[in-house]
Scaffold this active site. Sequence first.
Site, PDB file in Angstrom:
ATOM      1  N   SER A 169      -7.179  -0.109  -3.130  1.00  0.00           N
ATOM      2  CA  SER A 169      -7.507  -1.268  -2.302  1.00  0.00           C
ATOM      3  C   SER A 169      -9.017  -1.421  -2.211  1.00  0.00           C
ATOM      4  O   SER A 169      -9.782  -0.569  -2.669  1.00  0.00           O
ATOM      5  CB  SER A 169      -6.921  -1.084  -0.899  1.00  0.00           C
ATOM      6  OG  SER A 169      -7.584  -0.014  -0.230  1.00  0.00           O
ATOM      7  N   ASP A 200      -5.303  -3.492  -5.466  1.00  0.00           N
ATOM      8  CA  ASP A 200      -4.442  -4.080  -4.448  1.00  0.00           C
ATOM      9  C   ASP A 200      -5.132  -5.272  -3.779  1.00  0.00           C
ATOM     10  O   ASP A 200      -6.232  -5.652  -4.154  1.00  0.00           O
ATOM     11  CB  ASP A 200      -4.082  -2.986  -3.435  1.00  0.00           C
ATOM     12  CG  ASP A 200      -2.774  -3.251  -2.715  1.00  0.00           C
ATOM     13  OD1 ASP A 200      -2.116  -4.253  -3.029  1.00  0.00           O
ATOM     14  OD2 ASP A 200      -2.416  -2.446  -1.837  1.00  0.00           O
ATOM     15  N   HIS A 201      -4.508  -5.803  -2.755  1.00  0.00           N
ATOM     16  CA  HIS A 201      -4.949  -7.009  -2.035  1.00  0.00           C
ATOM     17  C   HIS A 201      -6.464  -7.195  -2.000  1.00  0.00           C
ATOM     18  O   HIS A 201      -7.189  -6.372  -1.455  1.00  0.00           O
ATOM     19  CB  HIS A 201      -4.448  -6.961  -0.588  1.00  0.00           C
ATOM     20  CG  HIS A 201      -2.971  -6.947  -0.464  1.00  0.00           C
ATOM     21  ND1 HIS A 201      -2.229  -8.084  -0.266  1.00  0.00           N
ATOM     22  CD2 HIS A 201      -2.090  -5.924  -0.513  1.00  0.00           C
ATOM     23  CE1 HIS A 201      -0.950  -7.764  -0.200  1.00  0.00           C
ATOM     24  NE2 HIS A 201      -0.837  -6.466  -0.343  1.00  0.00           N
ATOM     25  N   ASP A 245      -5.405 -11.945  -3.343  1.00  0.00           N
ATOM     26  CA  ASP A 245      -4.622 -12.219  -2.141  1.00  0.00           C
ATOM     27  C   ASP A 245      -5.205 -13.447  -1.437  1.00  0.00           C
ATOM     28  O   ASP A 245      -6.156 -13.341  -0.665  1.00  0.00           O
ATOM     29  CB  ASP A 245      -4.634 -11.001  -1.208  1.00  0.00           C
ATOM     30  CG  ASP A 245      -3.777 -11.216   0.031  1.00  0.00           C
ATOM     31  OD1 ASP A 245      -3.283 -12.345   0.226  1.00  0.00           O
ATOM     32  OD2 ASP A 245      -3.607 -10.253   0.799  1.00  0.00           O
TER      33      ASP A 245
END
Length: 233
Positions: free
Chosen positions: A53, A95-96, A131
């Site tokens: 992340s 990730d996001h 995201d």
Amino acid sequence: MPIATPEVYAEMLDKAKNNEFAYPAINVTSSETLNAALRGFAEAQSDGIVQVSTGGAEFLSGTKVKDMVTGASALAEYAHVVADKYPVNIALHTDHCPKDKLDGFVRPLLEISRERVAKGQNPLFQSHMWDGSAVPLDENLKIAAELLTLAVEANIILEVEIGVVGGEEDGVANEINEKLYTSEDDYIKTLDALGAGERGRYLLAATFGNVHGVYKPGNVKLRPEVLKRGQEV
């Protein structure tokens, strides 16, 4: 096995889709947690995904440096070396990533992979997630289309989030309400903006009431039928 090539990663995703199963995606924040994930995949005799992340990447660079690209790159380079000792395929994913961190995370990482591919090498990561759940859908998809073009040049698969995930992760918080369910119109707009694979392969993270973090029992109502309707659309 080495970290999955773009071709192997595509085969992994095709296999999962055709056989209706999902790969575990393990977030790591250090060489120790990476090694633990690799061992877990190997002992389970399962291919899988290791991801980092924005917060994890910043931590990986060192608390004095706090540079997301440095941390993510260091993890990926390390993973390319140690994963070679394991008998499973591992894909690397970020990730996001919200809008305010794109310029300091995903875009520079895409450029690193584009330069590697231009030299005849494999990309550093196999996929990146944009995201856009915190911005209006039209803006989300406009940015996604731009990133998809860059991802194709870097031989990388883009993940997009269409809908809102409740709860909190890496300082991004969303309320638990009706916005947590991707609508049929959302799916259609995504196809209009990104195509169905002909403009580049992407993963669509639709939301069906799923949340991040801790929540009170009863606050969350999962509606998996949202995903089924989306596939039909």
